[in-house]
Each structure stands twice: as structure tokens, then as C-alpha cells.
Design a protein around this motif. Sequence first.
Motif, PDB file in Angstrom:
ATOM      1  N   TYR A  97       0.804  -1.377  -0.061  1.00 43.02           N
ATOM      2  CA  TYR A  97      -0.080   0.075   0.081  1.00 43.02           C
ATOM      3  C   TYR A  97       0.867   1.174  -0.042  1.00 43.02           C
ATOM      4  O   TYR A  97       0.521   2.185  -0.567  1.00 43.02           O
ATOM      5  CB  TYR A  97      -0.884  -0.029   1.372  1.00 43.02           C
ATOM      6  N   ALA A  98       1.958   1.340   0.913  1.00 40.17           N
ATOM      7  CA  ALA A  98       2.845   2.521   0.981  1.00 40.17           C
ATOM      8  C   ALA A  98       3.487   2.656  -0.292  1.00 40.17           C
ATOM      9  O   ALA A  98       3.664   3.822  -0.836  1.00 40.17           O
ATOM     10  CB  ALA A  98       3.900   2.204   2.006  1.00 40.17           C
ATOM     11  N   ALA A  99       3.839   1.508  -0.964  1.00 41.04           N
ATOM     12  CA  ALA A  99       4.765   1.655  -2.403  1.00 41.04           C
ATOM     13  C   ALA A  99       3.956   2.329  -3.353  1.00 41.04           C
ATOM     14  O   ALA A  99       4.363   3.134  -4.415  1.00 41.04           O
ATOM     15  CB  ALA A  99       5.402   0.416  -2.725  1.00 41.04           C
ATOM     16  N   LYS A 100       2.659   1.827  -3.499  1.00 40.40           N
ATOM     17  CA  LYS A 100       1.695   2.044  -4.536  1.00 40.40           C
ATOM     18  C   LYS A 100       1.070   3.458  -3.992  1.00 40.40           C
ATOM     19  O   LYS A 100       0.533   4.198  -5.135  1.00 40.40           O
ATOM     20  CB  LYS A 100       0.666   1.120  -4.722  1.00 40.40           C
ATOM     21  N   GLY A 101       0.853   3.900  -2.956  1.00 40.73           N
ATOM     22  CA  GLY A 101       0.174   4.780  -2.563  1.00 40.73           C
ATOM     23  C   GLY A 101      -1.157   4.394  -2.765  1.00 40.73           C
ATOM     24  O   GLY A 101      -2.001   5.273  -3.178  1.00 40.73           O
ATOM     25  N   ARG A 102      -1.681   3.180  -2.575  1.00 37.08           N
ATOM     26  CA  ARG A 102      -2.807   2.760  -2.608  1.00 37.08           C
ATOM     27  C   ARG A 102      -3.561   2.926  -1.384  1.00 37.08           C
ATOM     28  O   ARG A 102      -3.360   2.818  -0.144  1.00 37.08           O
ATOM     29  CB  ARG A 102      -2.592   1.277  -2.766  1.00 37.08           C
ATOM     30  N   PRO A 103      -5.085   3.412  -1.347  1.00 34.82           N
ATOM     31  CA  PRO A 103      -6.030   3.685  -0.473  1.00 34.82           C
ATOM     32  C   PRO A 103      -6.006   2.156   0.239  1.00 34.82           C
ATOM     33  O   PRO A 103      -6.185   1.061  -0.199  1.00 34.82           O
ATOM     34  CB  PRO A 103      -7.334   4.010  -1.079  1.00 34.82           C
TER      35      PRO A 103
ATOM     36  N   SER B 219      -0.323   4.074  -7.583  1.00 39.61           N
ATOM     37  CA  SER B 219      -2.219   4.265  -7.655  1.00 39.61           C
ATOM     38  C   SER B 219      -2.478   5.193  -8.416  1.00 39.61           C
ATOM     39  O   SER B 219      -1.953   6.370  -8.569  1.00 39.61           O
ATOM     40  CB  SER B 219      -2.485   4.473  -6.257  1.00 39.61           C
ATOM     41  N   GLY B 220      -3.573   4.780  -9.173  1.00 38.77           N
ATOM     42  CA  GLY B 220      -4.253   5.773 -10.313  1.00 38.77           C
ATOM     43  C   GLY B 220      -3.476   6.051 -11.711  1.00 38.77           C
ATOM     44  O   GLY B 220      -4.365   6.261 -12.623  1.00 38.77           O
ATOM     45  N   ARG B 221      -2.403   5.456 -11.818  1.00 41.49           N
ATOM     46  CA  ARG B 221      -1.795   5.343 -12.874  1.00 41.49           C
ATOM     47  C   ARG B 221      -2.351   4.064 -13.906  1.00 41.49           C
ATOM     48  O   ARG B 221      -2.724   3.109 -13.145  1.00 41.49           O
ATOM     49  CB  ARG B 221      -0.180   5.233 -12.947  1.00 41.49           C
ATOM     50  N   PRO B 222      -2.249   4.028 -15.385  1.00 35.25           N
ATOM     51  CA  PRO B 222      -2.351   2.792 -15.830  1.00 35.25           C
ATOM     52  C   PRO B 222      -1.927   1.739 -15.233  1.00 35.25           C
ATOM     53  O   PRO B 222      -0.536   1.803 -15.101  1.00 35.25           O
ATOM     54  CB  PRO B 222      -2.040   3.190 -17.296  1.00 35.25           C
TER      55      PRO B 222
ATOM     56  N   HIS C  90      -9.108   5.600 -11.989  1.00 37.19           N
ATOM     57  CA  HIS C  90      -8.154   4.699 -12.136  1.00 37.19           C
ATOM     58  C   HIS C  90      -7.391   5.006 -13.616  1.00 37.19           C
ATOM     59  O   HIS C  90      -8.085   5.600 -14.243  1.00 37.19           O
ATOM     60  CB  HIS C  90      -8.679   3.299 -12.414  1.00 37.19           C
ATOM     61  N   TYR C  91      -6.236   4.443 -13.805  1.00 31.68           N
ATOM     62  CA  TYR C  91      -5.817   4.209 -15.244  1.00 31.68           C
ATOM     63  C   TYR C  91      -5.656   5.817 -16.006  1.00 31.68           C
ATOM     64  O   TYR C  91      -5.682   5.756 -17.112  1.00 31.68           O
ATOM     65  CB  TYR C  91      -6.646   3.558 -16.038  1.00 31.68           C
ATOM     66  N   ALA C  92      -5.675   6.810 -15.253  1.00 27.44           N
ATOM     67  CA  ALA C  92      -5.844   7.916 -15.559  1.00 27.44           C
ATOM     68  C   ALA C  92      -4.589   8.714 -16.632  1.00 27.44           C
ATOM     69  O   ALA C  92      -3.448   8.613 -15.758  1.00 27.44           O
ATOM     70  CB  ALA C  92      -6.248   9.066 -14.792  1.00 27.44           C
TER      71      ALA C  92
END
Length: 359
Positions: free
Chosen positions: A55-61, A149-152, A239-241
Motif C-alpha cells: 500500500y505504501a509503495a503504490k500509494g494505494r488507499p 495508484s491511479g496510473r494505468p 483509475h488508469y488516468a
Amino acid sequence: METIFKTIELDHYTEEDLAEAVQIIREGGLVAFPTETVYGLGADALKEEAAKKIYAAKGRPSDNPLIVHICRWEDVSELAAEIPACAKKLADAFWPGPLTMVFPKKEIVPFGTTGGLDTVAIRMPSHPLARDLIRFSGRYLAAPSANASGRPSPTKAEHVRDDLDGRIDMILDGGEVSIGLESTVVDVTGEYPVILRPGYVTLEMMQDVVGKVGVDPAILEENQDLHFIPKAPGMKYRHYAPKGSLTIVEGEEQDVIRTIRKLVQEGINAGKCVGVIATEETKGAYPEGVVCVIGSRASEESVAHGLFGILREFDDLGAELIYSEGFGEEGLGRAIMNRLLKAAGHQVIFAEREVSHDS
Ligand code: AMP
Ligand code: MG
């Protein structure tokens, strides 16, 4: 941290080539690896501390649960408290492969892996490197897509490096992935299976195996304004923005082309860098703008495969406005449009019909 980058030749590698990756996993570290869908960011799924690092590496909620990857059918009973008959049928038909099933979880699966849910999502990948990393490490691997997180989602090791270099222990480069879209997620905890995220295994393919299959109302395009809460928590995030503003233009082919050409011209006149997502069949129809080909309309697979890479390409090209042709929503088209609509933040316009003056 320094990220180790290791290339693996898929047609001749040995257990020794994966020894360092195996050690990192066993010590609770993070290793990105290819699967047949997209690159995954793997960690020991039963170690809460390791899952936290993902979660920390990706910045994932932290409420967005991780999929647990296994390499044998027997592993399901270690992780799932109940295994309905339909799950066995779906596994027989689609495992190893791009299908994830959501089960009630057993206690050994930490809430840190399931985003606090009392269910666990499980998938058996078919990619040899993914399977060997699971097998040699003797662990179950929690592995979300290996993007920030948020990237394609990443379809090549370079994409992983662009997003996560210096944030994870290791990247295994096994070349470009084959499918390019994330797995289908299906909930098997109810009376009949319900699709929570469309993917390569389509509704129709599952219906052929188990009969009735539902679709979570939150992911249906016609319900986008109705504020359903998706049962796959990940589906609620934009997502994927790409960095530019993406708009999908729907309608008859000739109307779509004419409308996109007009919008590209307007964007250029306003001093913007404008991109077009075209197909093999239509690429010649756009004289202006930065035109990239997503795939061929004759092969939905090629469009699925090209999608995430093309979104990243427009970032590299500095596109500020991007216009994409729309795709039909049958079969694999449902997953393609699901991802494209999320990337566009649901900005869709309908191409106007050309008015005929001779009637
Ligand atoms: P990713 O691994 O990044 O492709 O995302 C995994 C997807 O599976 C997300 O949309 C999650 O919300 C979904 N998912 C994972 N575990 C569960 C679960 N226990 N229940 C429902 N959805 C899940
Ligand atoms: Mg993801």
C-alpha cells in the motif's frame, strides 16, 4: 532503497535465477513480476507487514483489498472458509488464468491483505514466472497491479520502473504481458456468481460454465449517475488516468471521425497538444494531432492489449487533450470500455449525425 532490476529469459531460466526474488519475498519484501494480465507487485499475503508495504509503495488507499495469488487448487481451502460448487466449476474452466474469485476468508488471511473485509480474492495465474515465484517461495502472493495508484496498469517492466523505482526491492523483467487487462473479479459468496470487475474472462464465457451470472450494478455504465457503491472497493477510484484530459466519442464510425477531427482542430487552434486514440482501420482518417493506434477493430484482444500502453504513451508525448473512438460493449468490449471510461473519468460525447441536405 535501490531497486534490483533482473531480466529473466522466459524460455530458459532456472530456480537459481529466482533465488534472490524468493529470498526477498520470504523476508517480507516486495517483488514486481509479470503475469499474463498485467505486472503484479508481490508480497507474502499472510504477513500483514508485507501487505502494508504494498500500500505504501503504490500509494494505494488502505480499503482497496489485494488479490492473493496461488499456484495449486488445494491452496484455496487454506485461504477460503467455504468453497461453493460453482467456484470449482469456474476454476476447472478458467484456472490457471485471468479470473479472480472472492470467497469468505479464513482467519489466517490478515485484514491488512483484504482491506478490512472478511472475504478474500484469490487467483491462480498462468504465467510461468508468476507460478514459479509462488511455488519456489512457498508463499501465497498478494499482488495488485504494479503501478503507482491511479496510473494505468503496467504491461511492461519499464512501466513498473517508471512508477516504482526506488520504492520496491526488485523488478523481474519477463517482457511484455500477453493480455494487458486485469483479471475478471467474480464474487462467489452468494447464490450465484456476480461480476465485480469485468475482464478477459467475459460474462458470456462464465454463463456457459455455470448458468446464471450477475453483474454488480455499480459497474454498469447506465448506473454511473446513481451512486451505487461497488462491491470491489477498487472500482470506486478513478483509475488508469492519463495526465491529459481524455474524452470518448461514441457513434457511427464516420460521425465519430468527423467529430474527432473537428475537436482536434479546435484544440490545436487553442495551442494545445492533442492526441487521438485510433484503430488500424481508422488511423489514416486523422490528418492532424498525435495519432496512436490502440489495436485493430478486427481483434478485441489487440485493443485490450494496447490500452494501458497507449495511455502511458500519451503522457510521454505530453498530450493535454486526448480523444478516443468508442468500442462496442459485447464480450471483451465490456472490460475494454470499463477501463477506458474510468480513464476518461466518464467524459463521453455522442458524435452528431451529418445532416443530409438533399432530401
Ligand atoms: P488490482 O489487484 O490492483 O488489479 O485490484 C484488485 C481488485 O480486486 C480491486 O478492484 C479490488 O477492489 C478487488 N478485490 C480484491 N479483493 C476483494 C474482495 N475481498 N472483495 C471484493 N473485491 C475485491
Ligand atoms: Mg490495479
